[in-house]
Design a protein around this motif. Structure first.
Motif, PDB file in Angstrom:
ATOM      1  N   VAL A   1     -37.352  61.977 -74.150  1.00 53.16           N
ATOM      2  CA  VAL A   1     -36.667  63.258 -73.919  1.00 53.16           C
ATOM      3  C   VAL A   1     -37.462  64.126 -72.948  1.00 53.16           C
ATOM      4  O   VAL A   1     -36.884  64.727 -72.030  1.00 53.16           O
ATOM      5  CB  VAL A   1     -36.409  63.985 -75.258  1.00 53.16           C
ATOM      6  N   ALA A   2     -38.781  64.179 -73.116  1.00 52.20           N
ATOM      7  CA  ALA A   2     -39.602  64.968 -72.194  1.00 52.20           C
ATOM      8  C   ALA A   2     -39.505  64.422 -70.771  1.00 52.20           C
ATOM      9  O   ALA A   2     -39.365  65.186 -69.810  1.00 52.20           O
ATOM     10  CB  ALA A   2     -41.055  64.971 -72.658  1.00 52.20           C
ATOM     11  N   GLY A   3     -39.568  63.119 -70.631  1.00 57.99           N
ATOM     12  CA  GLY A   3     -39.442  62.509 -69.304  1.00 57.99           C
ATOM     13  C   GLY A   3     -38.067  62.728 -68.701  1.00 57.99           C
ATOM     14  O   GLY A   3     -37.927  62.995 -67.511  1.00 57.99           O
ATOM     15  N   TYR A   4     -37.035  62.618 -69.533  1.00 60.96           N
ATOM     16  CA  TYR A   4     -35.674  62.808 -69.049  1.00 60.96           C
ATOM     17  C   TYR A   4     -35.466  64.239 -68.567  1.00 60.96           C
ATOM     18  O   TYR A   4     -34.887  64.468 -67.500  1.00 60.96           O
ATOM     19  CB  TYR A   4     -34.681  62.471 -70.165  1.00 60.96           C
ATOM     20  N   ILE A   5     -35.952  65.192 -69.328  1.00 65.64           N
ATOM     21  CA  ILE A   5     -35.830  66.598 -68.913  1.00 65.64           C
ATOM     22  C   ILE A   5     -36.574  66.820 -67.602  1.00 65.64           C
ATOM     23  O   ILE A   5     -36.059  67.481 -66.687  1.00 65.64           O
ATOM     24  CB  ILE A   5     -36.334  67.535 -70.022  1.00 65.64           C
TER      25      ILE A   5
END
Length: 99
Positions: free
Chosen positions: A20-24
């Motif tokens: 999720v952090a990478g996607y954001i």
């Protein structure tokens, strides 16, 4: 509940957070890049050296799927392979931002 359940749950939570952090980071970077260069053409893709990593991932997945038929305990390897895959997809967003 077994210790394996809690270990798997913990690894899933870590993988989810990284993804999720990478996607954001990837989405916000892509939006900012699009706003900055909306009038320019799409740049050509540079040569990548991920062919060996892709081949290794395909062979690992194929091997795990095949071994499930011979070694029943390998049924647990599939979910762990999925956890590693999600984690590496999240990490890829951070690595791409550096390059």
């Amino acid at each position: 509940m077994s210790i394996l359940f809690y270990v798997t749950l913990f690894l899933c939570l870590i993988a989810t957070a990284i993804f999720v952090a990478g996607y954001i980071k990837g989405v916000t970077g892509a939006v900012a890049d699009h706003r900055a260069t909306a009038e320019t053409a799409i740049p050509e893709e540079q040569d990548s050296n991920y062919g060996l990593a892709i081949l290794a991932a395909v062979l690992a997945a194929s091997g795990i799927i095949a071994m499930v038929g011979f070694v029943p305990e390998m049924i647990y390897a599939g979910p762990f392979l999925a956890i590693v895959t999600a984690t590496m997809n999240g990490v890829a967003f951070f690595v791409d931002a550096e390059g």
